[in-house]
Scaffold this active site. Sequence first.
Site, PDB file in Angstrom:
ATOM      1  NE  ARG A   1      -4.347  -1.180   0.093  1.00  0.00           N
ATOM      2  CZ  ARG A   1      -4.572  -2.247  -0.650  1.00  0.00           C
ATOM      3  NH1 ARG A   1      -3.605  -2.715  -1.437  1.00  0.00           N
ATOM      4  NH2 ARG A   1      -5.742  -2.853  -0.639  1.00  0.00           N
TER       5      ARG A   1
ATOM      6  CD  GLU B   1      -3.076   4.079  -4.938  1.00  0.00           C
ATOM      7  OE1 GLU B   1      -4.207   3.532  -5.062  1.00  0.00           O
ATOM      8  OE2 GLU B   1      -2.050   3.443  -4.646  1.00  0.00           O
TER       9      GLU B   1
ATOM     10  CG  HIS C   1      -3.638   0.159  -6.127  1.00  0.00           C
ATOM     11  ND1 HIS C   1      -3.987   0.857  -5.010  1.00  0.00           N
ATOM     12  CD2 HIS C   1      -3.734  -1.155  -5.797  1.00  0.00           C
ATOM     13  CE1 HIS C   1      -4.290   0.010  -4.030  1.00  0.00           C
ATOM     14  NE2 HIS C   1      -4.141  -1.218  -4.496  1.00  0.00           N
TER      15      HIS C   1
END
Length: 310
Positions: A236, A265, A284
């Site tokens: 993460r 993000e 991601h």
Amino acid sequence: MSAPLILVTCRQMQVELPLHRARIESLGYEVIAPELGGRQQFTAAELLEYGPRLVGIIAGDDELNRDFFDGATELKTVIRWGIGMDSVDHEAARQHGVTVRNTPGVFGHEVADAAFGYILNLARGFIDVDSAVRRGEWPKVEGITLAGSRLGIVGFGAIGREIAKRGIGFGMEVVAFDPFVEEAPAGTAMVDLDTLLQTSKFITLACPLTPDTFHLINGDRLKLVRPDAFLVNVARGPVVLEDDLIDTLKTGRLAGAALDVFENEPLPLDSELRTLPNVVLGAHNSSNTREGVTRASSTAVDYLIEELRR
């Protein structure tokens, strides 16, 4: 009287929903998959617009905070599609008697494959070579041999163990750090975090985001790494203090990094990471394969139905 409502807000689960909708509706629930558009997640306020009929949700990275649990008075269960649980206020869920589950173990192969894609790009410069050849150049980039290099894995759950298997397959020396794991399979040695950072050529982050791992990799810890080391983050974004990483990369105290995840993000357009030549940027997306999405979605619906039947 309207049927109780199930929300499916995870984008990947929405793709698979036609295969599972009948299973849920046969139990007497209405299923709604609201449009995300170009966004990554829903806010708590947006979720609460669906009112008191809401009894279950298969969620992505939505804002599942105290306001959400306070307002969703009939909610029974939250199924967090995938692995990350950092977007959920677990204490608020517990206080309201809401069960919260994720789908652990469903992406070990996929994220490990992605981690090694990043490692290979850092070691051999494939992206730079591709760009140069497209410009008409013919570069001869001197790379790094993986065999014999030390691979350090931070977090030794399902993903970390799959990364280790791939490292062993490449002939690498594999070490791992995880405070919850005492013994590792043959071929991997458990070490403390400082030792891992000081001695590894490739450092791969595969740990969950928790209060203990928030900014785990910061300026002080980056001072421990070898200047010829590379950092790969498939965990993460907030596991890494991004400003400190940028400073370390700019000053040459770290050879390079590959980041599938970021503190904010999508990655902001003004992020200095975009300007650094020794960084490989992802979106991601390391778990996103057809097989992985199918597996996680089926598991999420299984868990939803299990909880609704309690």
